[in-house]
Motif scaffolding. Structure first.
Motif, PDB file in Angstrom:
ATOM      1  N   THR A   1      43.365 -62.360 -10.824  1.00  0.00           N
ATOM      2  CA  THR A   1      42.225 -62.672  -9.973  1.00  0.00           C
ATOM      3  C   THR A   1      42.533 -63.935  -9.188  1.00  0.00           C
ATOM      4  O   THR A   1      42.789 -64.988  -9.775  1.00  0.00           O
ATOM      5  N   LYS A   2      42.532 -63.823  -7.863  1.00  0.00           N
ATOM      6  CA  LYS A   2      42.862 -64.967  -7.009  1.00  0.00           C
ATOM      7  C   LYS A   2      41.607 -65.812  -6.761  1.00  0.00           C
ATOM      8  O   LYS A   2      40.579 -65.292  -6.336  1.00  0.00           O
ATOM      9  N   ILE A   3      41.739 -67.114  -7.010  1.00  0.00           N
ATOM     10  CA  ILE A   3      40.580 -68.007  -6.939  1.00  0.00           C
ATOM     11  C   ILE A   3      40.850 -69.171  -5.986  1.00  0.00           C
ATOM     12  O   ILE A   3      41.905 -69.801  -6.032  1.00  0.00           O
ATOM     13  N   LEU A   4      39.868 -69.450  -5.141  1.00  0.00           N
ATOM     14  CA  LEU A   4      39.895 -70.618  -4.256  1.00  0.00           C
ATOM     15  C   LEU A   4      38.871 -71.620  -4.780  1.00  0.00           C
ATOM     16  O   LEU A   4      37.706 -71.266  -5.007  1.00  0.00           O
ATOM     17  N   LEU A   5      39.287 -72.858  -4.983  1.00  0.00           N
ATOM     18  CA  LEU A   5      38.392 -73.912  -5.458  1.00  0.00           C
ATOM     19  C   LEU A   5      37.997 -74.809  -4.285  1.00  0.00           C
ATOM     20  O   LEU A   5      38.851 -75.224  -3.498  1.00  0.00           O
ATOM     21  N   VAL A   6      36.694 -75.116  -4.197  1.00  0.00           N
ATOM     22  CA  VAL A   6      36.200 -75.948  -3.101  1.00  0.00           C
ATOM     23  C   VAL A   6      35.346 -77.077  -3.674  1.00  0.00           C
ATOM     24  O   VAL A   6      34.289 -76.837  -4.262  1.00  0.00           O
ATOM     25  N   ASP A   7      35.805 -78.304  -3.520  1.00  0.00           N
ATOM     26  CA  ASP A   7      35.067 -79.478  -4.008  1.00  0.00           C
ATOM     27  C   ASP A   7      35.677 -80.710  -3.364  1.00  0.00           C
ATOM     28  O   ASP A   7      36.899 -80.811  -3.243  1.00  0.00           O
ATOM     29  N   ASP A   8      34.852 -81.657  -2.947  1.00  0.00           N
ATOM     30  CA  ASP A   8      35.390 -82.837  -2.264  1.00  0.00           C
ATOM     31  C   ASP A   8      35.834 -83.930  -3.231  1.00  0.00           C
ATOM     32  O   ASP A   8      36.403 -84.931  -2.816  1.00  0.00           O
ATOM     33  N   GLN A   9      35.610 -83.745  -4.549  1.00  0.00           N
ATOM     34  CA  GLN A   9      36.010 -84.756  -5.524  1.00  0.00           C
ATOM     35  C   GLN A   9      37.306 -84.337  -6.212  1.00  0.00           C
ATOM     36  O   GLN A   9      37.347 -83.323  -6.913  1.00  0.00           O
ATOM     37  N   GLN A  10      38.351 -85.127  -5.999  1.00  0.00           N
ATOM     38  CA  GLN A  10      39.682 -84.784  -6.498  1.00  0.00           C
ATOM     39  C   GLN A  10      39.702 -84.592  -8.015  1.00  0.00           C
ATOM     40  O   GLN A  10      40.297 -83.647  -8.533  1.00  0.00           O
ATOM     41  N   LEU A  11      39.041 -85.480  -8.742  1.00  0.00           N
ATOM     42  CA  LEU A  11      39.057 -85.410 -10.200  1.00  0.00           C
ATOM     43  C   LEU A  11      38.433 -84.106 -10.698  1.00  0.00           C
ATOM     44  O   LEU A  11      38.958 -83.453 -11.614  1.00  0.00           O
ATOM     45  N   ILE A  12      37.345 -83.717 -10.090  1.00  0.00           N
ATOM     46  CA  ILE A  12      36.649 -82.498 -10.510  1.00  0.00           C
ATOM     47  C   ILE A  12      37.469 -81.260 -10.188  1.00  0.00           C
ATOM     48  O   ILE A  12      37.643 -80.365 -11.031  1.00  0.00           O
ATOM     49  N   ILE A  13      37.991 -81.197  -8.970  1.00  0.00           N
ATOM     50  CA  ILE A  13      38.737 -80.006  -8.575  1.00  0.00           C
ATOM     51  C   ILE A  13      40.019 -79.857  -9.387  1.00  0.00           C
ATOM     52  O   ILE A  13      40.427 -78.748  -9.746  1.00  0.00           O
ATOM     53  N   ASP A  14      40.653 -80.989  -9.719  1.00  0.00           N
ATOM     54  CA  ASP A  14      41.859 -80.931 -10.551  1.00  0.00           C
ATOM     55  C   ASP A  14      41.526 -80.440 -11.957  1.00  0.00           C
ATOM     56  O   ASP A  14      42.276 -79.657 -12.552  1.00  0.00           O
ATOM     57  N   GLY A  15      40.393 -80.901 -12.494  1.00  0.00           N
ATOM     58  CA  GLY A  15      39.985 -80.486 -13.832  1.00  0.00           C
ATOM     59  C   GLY A  15      39.667 -79.004 -13.904  1.00  0.00           C
ATOM     60  O   GLY A  15      40.055 -78.309 -14.859  1.00  0.00           O
ATOM     61  N   ILE A  16      38.974 -78.494 -12.891  1.00  0.00           N
ATOM     62  CA  ILE A  16      38.650 -77.066 -12.847  1.00  0.00           C
ATOM     63  C   ILE A  16      39.922 -76.240 -12.714  1.00  0.00           C
ATOM     64  O   ILE A  16      40.063 -75.177 -13.330  1.00  0.00           O
ATOM     65  N   LYS A  17      40.859 -76.729 -11.925  1.00  0.00           N
ATOM     66  CA  LYS A  17      42.122 -76.003 -11.743  1.00  0.00           C
ATOM     67  C   LYS A  17      42.876 -75.873 -13.071  1.00  0.00           C
ATOM     68  O   LYS A  17      43.388 -74.794 -13.400  1.00  0.00           O
TER      69      LYS A  17
ATOM     70  N   ASP B   1      45.021 -64.237 -16.636  1.00  0.00           N
ATOM     71  CA  ASP B   1      44.698 -63.295 -15.564  1.00  0.00           C
ATOM     72  C   ASP B   1      44.044 -63.952 -14.348  1.00  0.00           C
ATOM     73  O   ASP B   1      43.575 -63.278 -13.446  1.00  0.00           O
ATOM     74  N   PHE B   2      44.006 -65.296 -14.322  1.00  0.00           N
ATOM     75  CA  PHE B   2      43.468 -66.030 -13.181  1.00  0.00           C
ATOM     76  C   PHE B   2      44.579 -66.782 -12.466  1.00  0.00           C
ATOM     77  O   PHE B   2      45.537 -67.247 -13.101  1.00  0.00           O
ATOM     78  N   GLU B   3      44.435 -66.939 -11.166  1.00  0.00           N
ATOM     79  CA  GLU B   3      45.399 -67.712 -10.387  1.00  0.00           C
ATOM     80  C   GLU B   3      44.667 -68.491  -9.292  1.00  0.00           C
ATOM     81  O   GLU B   3      43.981 -67.901  -8.450  1.00  0.00           O
ATOM     82  N   VAL B   4      44.798 -69.815  -9.321  1.00  0.00           N
ATOM     83  CA  VAL B   4      44.232 -70.639  -8.251  1.00  0.00           C
ATOM     84  C   VAL B   4      45.199 -70.597  -7.074  1.00  0.00           C
ATOM     85  O   VAL B   4      46.326 -71.085  -7.171  1.00  0.00           O
ATOM     86  N   VAL B   5      44.767 -70.011  -5.968  1.00  0.00           N
ATOM     87  CA  VAL B   5      45.658 -69.836  -4.825  1.00  0.00           C
ATOM     88  C   VAL B   5      45.577 -70.986  -3.825  1.00  0.00           C
ATOM     89  O   VAL B   5      46.495 -71.174  -3.019  1.00  0.00           O
ATOM     90  N   ALA B   6      44.482 -71.771  -3.875  1.00  0.00           N
ATOM     91  CA  ALA B   6      44.361 -72.886  -2.926  1.00  0.00           C
ATOM     92  C   ALA B   6      43.209 -73.800  -3.346  1.00  0.00           C
ATOM     93  O   ALA B   6      42.306 -73.396  -4.091  1.00  0.00           O
ATOM     94  N   LEU B   7      43.263 -75.038  -2.834  1.00  0.00           N
ATOM     95  CA  LEU B   7      42.216 -76.031  -3.051  1.00  0.00           C
ATOM     96  C   LEU B   7      41.679 -76.464  -1.696  1.00  0.00           C
ATOM     97  O   LEU B   7      42.447 -76.764  -0.784  1.00  0.00           O
ATOM     98  N   ALA B   8      40.365 -76.512  -1.572  1.00  0.00           N
ATOM     99  CA  ALA B   8      39.746 -76.968  -0.322  1.00  0.00           C
ATOM    100  C   ALA B   8      38.800 -78.122  -0.638  1.00  0.00           C
ATOM    101  O   ALA B   8      38.175 -78.148  -1.703  1.00  0.00           O
TER     102      ALA B   8
END
Length: 214
Positions: free
Chosen positions: A4-20, A28-35
């Protein structure tokens, strides 16, 4: 294995890195990009065509609600889960109205987040207890009556009326089945009939339409 391809969108670096890190731990999950903004989310969604987007609300420039609207217009098959610390009534209604598959708060925990992604991919509407309570309170405050008595503008059957009220409360098909002692297949058949009478094709639009027009 198809991931499952996932795009993460969050303006806070710490949060987006933690979710990734959390999502990358699932085979079965894959983070394909960060926005980091709504505008960037639209660009990366078109570029990577993810299966699902985890979208923050408040970001510099375009917010997550507007980004959701534009992405669903251009790429309607992408599932979008709002993941935020804000549970404002207006954000909830607008995000669901624009086609979001759910509205989650960031304090839901690791297991619940992973489960929510899987549920969204299965076509279910996801709303945490806090958000569902907030939405229900907003509906009550605006004096929108429930589907009961003689008030039945969509010509629902008694069982459809019962299920429609539970949809408004944010319950999933599984939760509705457990509450009414019905199989998930039976609940799905009833919800399909409700969608047909409402003239909608997904749960988020059905919920918003029921909440705003009844």
């Amino acid at each position: 294995m198809i991931k499952t391809k996932i795009l993460l969108v969050d303006d806070q670096q710490l949060i987006i890195d933690g979710i990734k890190v959390l999502i990358d731990s699932e085979a079965d999950f894959e983070v394909v990009a960060l926005a980091y903004s709504g505008e960037e989310a639209i660009t990366l969604a078109e570029l990577h065509q993810p299966d699902i987007i985890l979208m923050d609300i408040r970001m510099p420039g375009m917010d997550g609600v507007e980004a959701t609207r534009q992405i669903k217009q251009r790429l309607p098959k992408i599932h979008i889960l709002i993941l935020t610390t804000f549970d404002d009534d207006e954000y909830i209604i607008d995000a669901l109205n624009y086609g979001a598959s759910g509205y989650l708060l960031k304090d839901i925990g690791r297991g619940k987040l992973i489960d929510s992604i899987r549920e969204a991919m299965a076509g279910n509407l996801l709303i945490t207890g806090k958000v569902a309570h907030k939405l229900a309170k907003s509906i009550k405050t605006n004096k929108r009556p429930t589907l009961q008595g003689n008030y039945n503008p969509y010509d629902f059957t008694d069982r459809e009326l019962e299920i429609a009220n539970l949809i408004i409360q944010g319950l999933s098909n599984k939760e509705i089945g457990e509450k009414l002692s019905l199989s998930q297949g039976t609940v799905k058949n009833y919800t399909s009939s409700i969608y047909l009478k409402l003239g909608v094709t997904d749960r988020s639009k059905a919920m918003v339409m029921l909440s705003e027009n009844i």
